[in-house]
Design a protein around this motif. Structure first.
Motif, PDB file in Angstrom:
ATOM      1  N   ARG A 105       0.805  -1.228   0.000  1.00  0.00           N
ATOM      2  CA  ARG A 105       0.000   0.000   0.000  1.00  0.00           C
ATOM      3  C   ARG A 105       0.832   1.270   0.000  1.00  0.00           C
ATOM      4  O   ARG A 105       0.345   2.339  -0.359  1.00  0.00           O
ATOM      5  N   VAL A 106       2.094   1.161   0.428  1.00  0.00           N
ATOM      6  CA  VAL A 106       2.899   2.360   0.651  1.00  0.00           C
ATOM      7  C   VAL A 106       3.098   3.176  -0.617  1.00  0.00           C
ATOM      8  O   VAL A 106       3.110   4.411  -0.576  1.00  0.00           O
ATOM      9  N   SER A 107       3.225   2.510  -1.773  1.00  0.00           N
ATOM     10  CA  SER A 107       3.439   3.264  -3.015  1.00  0.00           C
ATOM     11  C   SER A 107       2.221   4.115  -3.346  1.00  0.00           C
ATOM     12  O   SER A 107       2.350   5.232  -3.870  1.00  0.00           O
ATOM     13  N   GLY A 108       1.029   3.620  -3.028  1.00  0.00           N
ATOM     14  CA  GLY A 108      -0.175   4.404  -3.266  1.00  0.00           C
ATOM     15  C   GLY A 108      -0.221   5.650  -2.404  1.00  0.00           C
ATOM     16  O   GLY A 108      -0.669   6.717  -2.848  1.00  0.00           O
ATOM     17  N   VAL A 109       0.244   5.531  -1.178  1.00  0.00           N
ATOM     18  CA  VAL A 109       0.300   6.686  -0.285  1.00  0.00           C
ATOM     19  C   VAL A 109       1.279   7.723  -0.822  1.00  0.00           C
ATOM     20  O   VAL A 109       0.976   8.922  -0.884  1.00  0.00           O
ATOM     21  N   ALA A 110       2.455   7.260  -1.224  1.00  0.00           N
ATOM     22  CA  ALA A 110       3.466   8.183  -1.766  1.00  0.00           C
ATOM     23  C   ALA A 110       2.958   8.881  -3.021  1.00  0.00           C
ATOM     24  O   ALA A 110       3.156  10.095  -3.194  1.00  0.00           O
ATOM     25  N   THR A 111       2.311   8.129  -3.893  1.00  0.00           N
ATOM     26  CA  THR A 111       1.780   8.710  -5.127  1.00  0.00           C
ATOM     27  C   THR A 111       0.733   9.775  -4.829  1.00  0.00           C
ATOM     28  O   THR A 111       0.691  10.828  -5.464  1.00  0.00           O
ATOM     29  N   ALA A 112      -0.125   9.516  -3.845  1.00  0.00           N
ATOM     30  CA  ALA A 112      -1.156  10.487  -3.482  1.00  0.00           C
ATOM     31  C   ALA A 112      -0.540  11.780  -2.959  1.00  0.00           C
ATOM     32  O   ALA A 112      -0.996  12.880  -3.291  1.00  0.00           O
ATOM     33  N   ILE A 113       0.502  11.652  -2.157  1.00  0.00           N
ATOM     34  CA  ILE A 113       1.146  12.848  -1.605  1.00  0.00           C
ATOM     35  C   ILE A 113       1.813  13.664  -2.705  1.00  0.00           C
ATOM     36  O   ILE A 113       1.623  14.888  -2.804  1.00  0.00           O
ATOM     37  N   VAL A 114       2.579  12.982  -3.557  1.00  0.00           N
ATOM     38  CA  VAL A 114       3.268  13.692  -4.647  1.00  0.00           C
ATOM     39  C   VAL A 114       2.255  14.351  -5.579  1.00  0.00           C
ATOM     40  O   VAL A 114       2.422  15.497  -6.006  1.00  0.00           O
ATOM     41  N   GLY A 115       1.175  13.625  -5.896  1.00  0.00           N
ATOM     42  CA  GLY A 115       0.150  14.192  -6.784  1.00  0.00           C
ATOM     43  C   GLY A 115      -0.490  15.430  -6.202  1.00  0.00           C
ATOM     44  O   GLY A 115      -0.737  16.404  -6.918  1.00  0.00           O
ATOM     45  N   TRP A 116      -0.765  15.411  -4.903  1.00  0.00           N
ATOM     46  CA  TRP A 116      -1.366  16.593  -4.256  1.00  0.00           C
ATOM     47  C   TRP A 116      -0.416  17.779  -4.269  1.00  0.00           C
ATOM     48  O   TRP A 116      -0.812  18.907  -4.552  1.00  0.00           O
ATOM     49  N   LEU A 117       0.854  17.513  -3.992  1.00  0.00           N
ATOM     50  CA  LEU A 117       1.834  18.600  -4.013  1.00  0.00           C
ATOM     51  C   LEU A 117       1.978  19.198  -5.412  1.00  0.00           C
ATOM     52  O   LEU A 117       2.058  20.419  -5.573  1.00  0.00           O
ATOM     53  N   GLU A 118       2.017  18.328  -6.411  1.00  0.00           N
ATOM     54  CA  GLU A 118       2.142  18.825  -7.786  1.00  0.00           C
ATOM     55  C   GLU A 118       0.922  19.607  -8.209  1.00  0.00           C
ATOM     56  O   GLU A 118       1.013  20.651  -8.852  1.00  0.00           O
ATOM     57  N   GLN A 119      -0.257  19.093  -7.897  1.00  0.00           N
ATOM     58  CA  GLN A 119      -1.497  19.785  -8.260  1.00  0.00           C
ATOM     59  C   GLN A 119      -1.612  21.127  -7.582  1.00  0.00           C
ATOM     60  O   GLN A 119      -2.158  22.081  -8.153  1.00  0.00           O
ATOM     61  N   SER A 120      -1.074  21.212  -6.383  1.00  0.00           N
ATOM     62  CA  SER A 120      -1.144  22.467  -5.635  1.00  0.00           C
ATOM     63  C   SER A 120       0.003  23.406  -5.988  1.00  0.00           C
ATOM     64  O   SER A 120       0.081  24.508  -5.440  1.00  0.00           O
ATOM     65  N   GLY A 121       0.911  22.934  -6.833  1.00  0.00           N
ATOM     66  CA  GLY A 121       2.048  23.760  -7.215  1.00  0.00           C
ATOM     67  C   GLY A 121       3.068  23.941  -6.124  1.00  0.00           C
ATOM     68  O   GLY A 121       3.782  24.936  -6.074  1.00  0.00           O
ATOM     69  N   ARG A 122       3.170  22.912  -5.234  1.00  0.00           N
ATOM     70  CA  ARG A 122       4.075  23.045  -4.092  1.00  0.00           C
ATOM     71  C   ARG A 122       5.106  21.936  -4.053  1.00  0.00           C
ATOM     72  O   ARG A 122       5.742  21.719  -3.037  1.00  0.00           O
ATOM     73  N   ALA A 123       5.263  21.202  -5.145  1.00  0.00           N
ATOM     74  CA  ALA A 123       6.235  20.098  -5.137  1.00  0.00           C
ATOM     75  C   ALA A 123       7.657  20.627  -5.164  1.00  0.00           C
ATOM     76  O   ALA A 123       7.909  21.704  -5.658  1.00  0.00           O
TER      77      ALA A 123
END
Length: 212
Positions: free
Chosen positions: A194-212
Motif C-alpha cells: 500500500r505504501v506506493s499508493g500513499v506516496a503517489t497520493a502525496i506527490v500528486g497533491w503537491l504537484e497539483q497544488s504547485g508546491r512540489a
C-alpha cells in the motif's frame, strides 16, 4: 507533544514547516497548525485528524483515570527472547489491526538488545497513561476550524476515521482539506503493498497544488 514539535523546528532553524504526520502525530500537527498558523505551511495527515476528545460530562472520570495512572508504579518495559516474538506480541496486542510485515519496522526500531540476547522495548510506559484532561468535541472542532494551512488527509479504507459522525464533522471543519481514501488500514503507509499508493497520493497533491 506540540512543544516537542516546535522544539525540533527551532533546533533545525525552521520558522515555517510542512508536516507529514500519522495518527496521534496528525492530531499534534493539527493543534500546532490551529494555534500557530504562521509556523505551519501545509499538512499531510495519514489516518488521523484532530484530537481525541472527551464529552464535557465525563471530565471528572477522565481526570480520575489520568491521576490514578500517574500515581501507580511504572511497569518494566516488556522483554522478549527475540525480535520475532516482540513483533508477534505487537500484532496480537495492538489497538488497531496490524500484520507482522507492517509491524516489523515499528517494533525493531524500538528494541534494545540485551547482553543475554533478549530484546526489550524502549517505550516509556508513560506514553500509555490516560490524559488527565482532554478537549471536549466542541473545542476540538473549533481548533480544526482555525487551521489556515492547506491539508491533505489520506485515510485507509479500513482505518480509524471512515464515515463516523465525529470524523465527518472533523473533516467539515477544515476549510482547505483534500481527502483521499486508499486501500489499507490504519498503518497503510507501512503496509508493503500500500505504501506506493500513499506516496503517489502525496506527490500528486503537491504537484497539483504547485508546491512540489
Amino acid at each position: 507533544y506540540c512543544h516537542d514539535l516546535l522544539d525540533a523546528a527551532d533546533e533545525l532553524g525552521l520558522e515555517r514547516v510542512s508536516l507529514l504526520a500519522h495518527s496521534m502525530g496528525a492530531g499534534v500537527a493539527c493543534l500546532c497548525a490551529a494555534a500557530l498558523p504562521e509556523r505551519i505551511e501545509r499538512l499531510v495527515l495519514i489516518d488521523g485528524l484532530g484530537a481525541v476528545t472527551t464529552p464535557v460530562e465525563e471530565s471528572a472520570a477522565q481526570l480520575r483515570k489520568g491521576l490514578r495512572a500517574a500515581r501507580r508504579l511504572r511497569s518494566v518495559p516488556p522483554r522478549y527472547p527475540d525480535s520475532r516474538t516482540a513483533v508477534a506480541a505487537r500484532v496480537a496486542g495492538g489497538v488497531t489491526p496490524i500484520d507482522a510485515d507492517t509491524a516489523t519496522p515499528l517494533v525493531e526500531r524500538n528494541l534494545q538488545r540485551e547482553a543475554d540476547g533478549h530484546v526489550r522495548l524502549r517505550t516509556d510506559g508513560r506514553l500509555l497513561w490516560p490524559s488527565p484532561v482532554r478537549l471536549c468535541p466542541e473545542q476540538a472542532l473549533a481548533l480544526l476550524g482555525a487551521i489556515q494551512a492547506p491539508a491533505l488527509l489520506i485515510e485507509g479504507e479500513a482505518g480509524i476515521l471512515g464515515e463516523r459522525d465525529a470524523a465527518r464533522a472533523a473533516r467539515a471543519a477544515l476549510t482547505q482539506l483534500t481527502r483521499q481514501v486508499l486501500p489499507g488500514g490504519h498503518h497503510l503507509h507501512l503496509e508493503p503493498d500500500r505504501v506506493s499508493g500513499v506516496a503517489t497520493a502525496i506527490v500528486g497533491w503537491l504537484e497539483q497544488s504547485g508546491r512540489a
